[in-house]
Every structure is written in C-alpha cells, then in structure tokens.
Design a protein around this motif. Structure first.
Motif, PDB file in Angstrom:
ATOM      1  N   GLU A 175     109.943  12.866 -42.118  1.00  0.00           N
ATOM      2  CA  GLU A 175     109.240  14.229 -42.570  1.00  0.00           C
ATOM      3  C   GLU A 175     109.810  15.191 -42.149  1.00  0.00           C
ATOM      4  O   GLU A 175     109.241  16.272 -42.974  1.00  0.00           O
ATOM      5  N   ARG A 178     111.376  16.282 -45.280  1.00  0.00           N
ATOM      6  CA  ARG A 178     110.017  16.785 -46.323  1.00  0.00           C
ATOM      7  C   ARG A 178     109.976  18.444 -45.865  1.00  0.00           C
ATOM      8  O   ARG A 178     109.743  19.576 -46.996  1.00  0.00           O
ATOM      9  N   THR A 179     109.807  18.660 -44.714  1.00  0.00           N
ATOM     10  CA  THR A 179     109.319  20.317 -44.256  1.00  0.00           C
ATOM     11  C   THR A 179     110.331  20.989 -44.754  1.00  0.00           C
ATOM     12  O   THR A 179     110.702  22.259 -45.153  1.00  0.00           O
ATOM     13  N   ASP A 182     110.948  21.643 -48.168  1.00  0.00           N
ATOM     14  CA  ASP A 182     109.403  21.395 -48.663  1.00  0.00           C
ATOM     15  C   ASP A 182     108.907  20.774 -50.223  1.00  0.00           C
ATOM     16  O   ASP A 182     108.687  20.957 -50.930  1.00  0.00           O
ATOM     17  N   GLU A 184     108.193  16.696 -51.351  1.00  0.00           N
ATOM     18  CA  GLU A 184     106.549  15.885 -51.591  1.00  0.00           C
ATOM     19  C   GLU A 184     106.987  14.520 -51.336  1.00  0.00           C
ATOM     20  O   GLU A 184     107.652  13.662 -52.670  1.00  0.00           O
ATOM     21  N   GLN A 324     104.753  19.943 -34.918  1.00  0.00           N
ATOM     22  CA  GLN A 324     106.075  21.497 -35.824  1.00  0.00           C
ATOM     23  C   GLN A 324     106.286  20.777 -37.225  1.00  0.00           C
ATOM     24  O   GLN A 324     105.649  21.693 -38.253  1.00  0.00           O
ATOM     25  N   ALA A 325     106.056  19.268 -37.486  1.00  0.00           N
ATOM     26  CA  ALA A 325     105.755  19.021 -38.438  1.00  0.00           C
ATOM     27  C   ALA A 325     104.350  18.381 -38.637  1.00  0.00           C
ATOM     28  O   ALA A 325     104.713  17.693 -40.359  1.00  0.00           O
TER      29      ALA A 325
END
Length: 331
Positions: A175, A178-179, A182, A184, A324-325
């Motif tokens: 994750e 991912r963040t 950005d 998916e 935060q995630a």
C-alpha cells in the motif's frame, strides 16, 4: 462473638488464606511445566512464524523435558488463533507466535477486534526481526521498481499482489508502494506466505512483499526476481539485492518483528520462567547462525516490561502509517 473478636478473627483468617495461597502459587510455578505445552502458529506451515515456532519449541523441549506441540491455526490475520488463546485457561500451557501484525497493526487496520492485544496478550520474548523482499514473477518484464511502476500504469488496476493476510506488513508495504506512485493494484490475501509465493511463481499474481526466510531459496533458484529489500541496509544473505530506499522508494525502511505471547492472566512467575527459557534458547550461537543464514535478524529480547513498552510504541508508530495509507478500519 463481639465485634472486636469478629474483626480479629477475620484478620486472622485473611492472614491464613494469604499465607496458604502464596506458597501454592509458588509451588505451581516451580512445578511448571508438568505436561505438554502448545505453541500456536496463526499462519499456514512453511512461513517465518512456522520456522521460528519449531526452533523455539525444540529449545523449550530440551530445557523443560516436556513436549512442545506446534499447532498451525491460520485464519483472519491471526484473530482466530488469538481468540482461541485468550478464551482459554490462563495456565501458561498455550503460547502463540505473535508478529507485529497481531500485536500492533491489527489495532488500527481492523474495524473492530474481538480481543484487545494490549490487554489480553502479554508478549514475553522477542525472537527476530524479519526483513522483506519485493519479489516478482521472473517472466514479467520487470527488473526494477521503475519497471514495476511502469507496468502497473500500463495495466492500470490489473496487476495483483499477494499477502498472507490483509492486516500485515506485506500488505502495508504494498500500500505504501501504491500511494507513493498513485497506482492501482488488486489485493489477493492468502492464509500464509508460502501459498502466496507459489502463486507469484505460477504467474497467478504479479508480485508480493515476501519475508525473506521462506523466499530466499526461490530467489536464489531464479524462481522469483527480487527488486529490493525493505530494510535500510542490505541483508547479508541477499547482499546483491539493494535496499528499496536506494532504488526507487526513498525513505522506505521497514521490517516485521516476532514475539512469543501468552494469555495476560498467566501468573508472573510462570511468564518470567518461560521468557528466560526462550531468551536462553534463542541466544545460542547455533540458533543465531541458522536464523541469520535464512535471512532473519536475530535479536536479544528485552525484559518483559520493556518489551511491552516497545510493542505499545510500535502500535502508535504504525498506526500513523496505516492512517496515512488510508487503511485505518479498512478490514
């Protein structure tokens, strides 16, 4: 009997009861264990927790002369196994391999918990820290973090990653990836690391953050490609694989930690007896060598109270990362 006499009698009775109870508790501790101990592993066989449990079990068997039964109870990110422990007797005969997931991450990432690890479980000894490697299927055209990011953007929402459960460092690491970029991904949870690794090798999922001990042989055999390790420094057994913070994920530095935990209602003298035996066994040079050779990072466990404070601080630290995630209360 007048009130003074009754008061004196009550006081005498209290002294007698306390006096008779204390030696009994001590004698129970001195006689512990007098039957087999069960060490529960909350994941499928073959992963880091399982490897570790069998090492600990061997050392306790030798120390106490009683069998230690390692029992795998996978399910619900460790909750199934933990519930079985906290709802059972507080006699010290059942312990659990409790990772940072069970003791800290679950507190923030779960919507609700049927038990409170801060109140219902007592971590009695830390055993190892476990670094992770970001691994991909070798058939993919991915040789770096940048390649993985590029492929994820080309196949937006199509790449899948595996974890041994939703509320794990494996999941949290993915994750963060991912963040950070950005992206998916599709999350596929398994009941252990080994089943997830098998599906990476089989091409059913694209990648995962895998704890190094069960992944090491597969990486060396070329069945998995390692893009980087999660720790800030290189891992000696995978010295050719750079830290992710140096190859595309700046500032990333994480590893899980593993404890042996017990029902919080177990008498303190039994807790201390078990904690001392585990520390002694895990400090043996041969054990340290085996763990390090497999890619784990052996640690000298702090005293029980200090370990409790460490676990509490980790719960706060990773709770902030989870929030935060965007994963707080997501499971």
């Amino acid at each position: 009997m007048n009130s003074c006499a009754r008061s004196g009698y009550a006081g005498f009775l209290a002294v007698v009861l306390v006096g008779s109870w204390v030696p009994q508790a001590s004698s129970q501790a001195s006689d512990f264990p007098n039957r087999p101990i069960t060490l529960v592993v909350p994941l499928a066989p073959g992963g880091s927790n399982d490897i570790l449990a069998r090492l600990v079990g061997q050392k306790l068997e030798r120390k106490f002369g009683k069998p230690v039964i390692v029992e795998n109870r996978p399910g619900a990110g460790g909750i199934t196994a933990a519930l079985g422990l906290v709802r059972g007797p507080a006699d010290g005969y059942t312990m659990i391999t409790a990772s940072s997931t069970m003791m800290s991450l679950n507190v923030t990432i779960r919507k609700q918990m049927p038990y409170d690890p801060r109140k219902d479980l007592t971590p009695i000894a830390m055993t190892v820290r476990t670094p992770f490697a970001l691994v991909v299927n070798p058939a993919l055209p991915v040789h770096s973090v940048a390649d993985l990011v590029k492929l994820a953007r080309e196949k937006k929402g199509q790449l899948s990653f595996g974890t041994p459960g939703p509320a794990t460092f494996h999941r949290l690491s993915a994750e963060i990836l991912r963040t950070m970029f950005d992206l998916e991904f599709i999350h596929v949870p398994y009941k252990g690391t080994v089943p997830a690794l098998n599906d990476v090798m089989g091409g059913h999922i694209a990648f995962m953050f895998a704890d190094i001990p069960p992944a090491l042989a597969l990486i060396r055999a070329g069945k998995l490609r390692a893009l980087g390790v999660t720790t800030g420094e290189r891992v000696p057994v995978l010295s050719e694989v750079p830290p992710l913070k140096d190859v595309g994920m700046p500032g990333f530095d994480a590893s899980s930690w593993h404890t042996i935990a017990i029902h919080s209602g177990v008498p303190r003298d039994i807790i201390e007896k078990l904690a001392a035996a585990i520390r002694e066994g895990m400090a043996e040079p041969a054990v340290v060598e085996v763990l390090a050779r497999d890619g784990a990072i052996p640690v000298v466990s702090p005293p029980v109270d200090e370990l409790r404070r460490f676990v509490d601080s980790e719960t706060v630290r990773w709770g902030k990362v989870i929030e935060q995630a965007g994963l707080a209360g997501s499971e």
